[in-house]
Structures are given as C-alpha cells and as structure tokens.
Design an enzyme around this catalytic site. Structure first.
Site, PDB file in Angstrom:
ATOM      1  N   PRO A  90       0.810  -1.222   0.000  1.00  0.00           N
ATOM      2  CA  PRO A  90       0.000   0.000   0.000  1.00  0.00           C
ATOM      3  C   PRO A  90       0.846   1.277   0.000  1.00  0.00           C
ATOM      4  O   PRO A  90       0.301   2.347  -0.251  1.00  0.00           O
ATOM      5  CB  PRO A  90      -0.861  -0.109   1.266  1.00  0.00           C
ATOM      6  CG  PRO A  90      -0.394  -1.296   2.004  1.00  0.00           C
ATOM      7  CD  PRO A  90       0.586  -2.055   1.180  1.00  0.00           C
ATOM      8  N   GLU A 117       2.103  -9.604   8.903  1.00  0.00           N
ATOM      9  CA  GLU A 117       2.124  -8.152   9.139  1.00  0.00           C
ATOM     10  C   GLU A 117       3.033  -7.434   8.152  1.00  0.00           C
ATOM     11  O   GLU A 117       3.000  -6.209   8.045  1.00  0.00           O
ATOM     12  CB  GLU A 117       2.570  -7.845  10.573  1.00  0.00           C
ATOM     13  CG  GLU A 117       1.645  -8.396  11.641  1.00  0.00           C
ATOM     14  CD  GLU A 117       0.180  -8.063  11.397  1.00  0.00           C
ATOM     15  OE1 GLU A 117      -0.136  -6.861  11.269  1.00  0.00           O
ATOM     16  OE2 GLU A 117      -0.634  -9.009  11.326  1.00  0.00           O
ATOM     17  N   ARG A 155      -4.368  -8.218 -20.497  1.00  0.00           N
ATOM     18  CA  ARG A 155      -5.408  -7.747 -21.426  1.00  0.00           C
ATOM     19  C   ARG A 155      -4.855  -6.850 -22.524  1.00  0.00           C
ATOM     20  O   ARG A 155      -5.465  -6.715 -23.583  1.00  0.00           O
ATOM     21  CB  ARG A 155      -6.467  -6.937 -20.673  1.00  0.00           C
ATOM     22  CG  ARG A 155      -7.327  -7.710 -19.735  1.00  0.00           C
ATOM     23  CD  ARG A 155      -8.175  -6.767 -18.900  1.00  0.00           C
ATOM     24  NE  ARG A 155      -9.018  -5.905 -19.732  1.00  0.00           N
ATOM     25  CZ  ARG A 155     -10.148  -6.299 -20.317  1.00  0.00           C
ATOM     26  NH1 ARG A 155     -10.563  -7.535 -20.164  1.00  0.00           N
ATOM     27  NH2 ARG A 155     -10.843  -5.462 -21.055  1.00  0.00           N
ATOM     28  N   ASP A 170      -9.015   0.703 -27.654  1.00  0.00           N
ATOM     29  CA  ASP A 170      -8.512   1.903 -28.327  1.00  0.00           C
ATOM     30  C   ASP A 170      -9.386   3.091 -27.990  1.00  0.00           C
ATOM     31  O   ASP A 170      -8.897   4.167 -27.698  1.00  0.00           O
ATOM     32  CB  ASP A 170      -8.510   1.713 -29.847  1.00  0.00           C
ATOM     33  CG  ASP A 170      -7.367   0.807 -30.273  1.00  0.00           C
ATOM     34  OD1 ASP A 170      -6.511   0.492 -29.422  1.00  0.00           O
ATOM     35  OD2 ASP A 170      -7.351   0.417 -31.447  1.00  0.00           O
TER      36      ASP A 170
END
Ligand code: 9WO
Length: 250
Positions: A90, A117, A155, A170
């Site tokens: 994060p 942790e 993808r 596109d």
C-alpha cells in the site's frame, strides 16, 4: 510476457492463469506464469517462513532468506539480466492504466506477495526494485493486488482481446480519453417500467455517439471531476465537449 510470482498461496493464481480472458491467453501461450513458494526455499523441519517482530508488536514478519532465495530462483528462470522485482504494498506507486501499459510493453516481472504483518525490510532493501499499490486499503496479502495487476497487463498484450474488444480498448484511450464509460443497456426495451434511452434505439449512429459522449462527460464531471481536468490538460476535450460541460454547469 512472463510473470514469476512469489507467494505462500500459489493456488490463488489459478484465478488469472485458468479463467476468462487471461486464462485463454495463457492457453494460447501469450503469457507465462510460474509461482514460487518461499516455503520451498526453507531448510528447517518446520519449513519456517515467518518469525516474531523485533521490538515487539502483534503478528509475524516474513523472513528475508526464503524470499531472497525464491526471487533468485525466479531470476534464474528469466531471460533478462536484471528483472524488475515488484513488491505489492500500500505504500507503493499507485497502479493505473498507464502503469499497466508500461508493464505490457516490457518482458514482465517478478512479483512478490507479502503475508502476515509484513516482510523483513532487509529483503525489500536488497531485492525489490519497485513497489506498487492498487489503492489505499489493507489486504490480507499481496496476492489479490498482484492478480489485479497481472489481469490488467495481460489484457493489453497483442491478440489477447478479440478485435471488437481491442477497438473498444482503443476507444478508451482515443475517444473516451480517460473519461468514465457511458451506461450500457440490453434487452428488453422496457424493464420494470424503465425504458432504454431513446437515442440508443434510433439506429442513428451519429446521435448514438453524441449521446454516449455526453453521458460520459456528465458522469465523469459528477463522479470524477479530476479526470475531466486531466483530459483537458492532455488536450483530449473537443470544443463540443467543452460547450456541453459549460451547459452542465448552469
Ligand atoms: C502493509 C502496510 C501497511 C501500512 C504501511 C505499509 C505497509 N506495507 C504493507 C505490506 O507490504 N504488507 C504485506 C502485504 C504483508 C501484509 C499484507 N500485505 C498487503 C499488501 N496488504 N495490502 C497490500 C496491498 C498491496 C497493493 N495495494 C494495496 C494493498
């Protein structure tokens, strides 16, 4: 494209390797995945991968050594002299479509998924080249974040989406220009008293395109005004777009 993932839960990655668009692309050998379990790089009878944190506190910390040996084995299996080693965290750089495109333009990476942790900082200092975050929330481990990144990258590889979908992709970049998509409708024409918007039924392609563009602009202005500013800075809004946005403001 090849991903080597370091994870204590290799089975989770069946979700991107075997299923849907990314699963088909994997079967077509458009990308490769190998998952390395740090537990397989331990030497004690308990196959220990974690220990208590120095300084005290709750939970356990992943040991540096099994992680470093797993990364080294993955590195040996790759073609690059110095592969990228990405930690899902994060506190990393925020992942977005432009990072996905950068990854898709390269050879892939070694992706490290922490659990418990956290991971020993000395492993991060010695082995990690990049840290990526998919958002400001804490997960139980890096695996779901890694799969999000792999999915959005795969993808973008040539031949992964059918021609219709790649045209759509596109248009996300060229026509939609980073705006939110307009709403979608399918049969029936009337559902629970709610009709499909008239322009979509008209068969008049110019009107349909204009309606969709205006819906996109309206939704983006309401929900993600930051994306309107970004599109404007990038010169992706037409005079007609600006006129419509002005009209919305009144
Ligand atoms: C957790 C964390 C919390 C606050 C500040 C820094 C931090 N680093 C980590 C971390 O690397 N945690 C490891 C992976 C071990 C615990 C579970 N992990 C994790 C990764 N939780 N959430 C993520 C994550 C990864 C990418 N994008 C969003 C969340």
């Amino acid at each position: 494209m090849r991903f080597d993932v370091i994870s204590l839960f290799p089975d989770m990655f069946g979700a991107v390797r075997d299923v849907g668009v990314t699963g088909r692309a994997h079967r077509q050998q458009r990308w490769q995945l190998q998952v390395w379990n740090p537990r397989d790089f331990t030497h004690d009878v308990h196959r220990t991968v974690d220990d208590r944190p120095y300084g005290g506190g709750p939970g356990m910390v992943m040991l540096a050594e099994p992680l470093e040996h797993a990364v080294a084995a993955a590195g040996q299996a790759r073609a690059e002299a110095t592969p990228s080693v990405i930690l899902m965290s994060p506190t990393g750089r925020r992942f977005d479509q432009s990072v996905a495109q950068e990854l898709a333009d390269g050879p892939g990476a070694i992706v490290v998924c922490g659990r418990y942790e956290g991971v020993d900082q000395r492993f991060i200092d010695r082995c990690v080249t990049h840290e990526l975050s998919i958002g400001d929330f804490v997960l139980s481990g890096g695996e779901l974040a890694a799969m999000a990144i792999i999915d959005s990258t795969v993808r973008l590889l040539p031949g992964v989406l059918n021609t219709a979908d790649s045209a759509l992709q596109d248009s996300f970049h060229e026509t939609l220009a980073g705006l939110l998509d307009s709403p979608h409708y399918t049969r029936p024409e009337e559902y629970q008293g709610e009709r499909v918007p008239e322009p979509l039924l008209s068969g008049h392609h110019a009107n349909i395109e204009r309606w969709r563009r205006e819906q996109s602009l309206k939704l983006t202005a309401q929900r993600r005004p930051d994306l309107i500013l970004k599109a404007r800075e990038q010169g992706r809004l037409s005079a007609a777009d600006e006129k419509f946005l002005q009209m919305l403001d009144r």
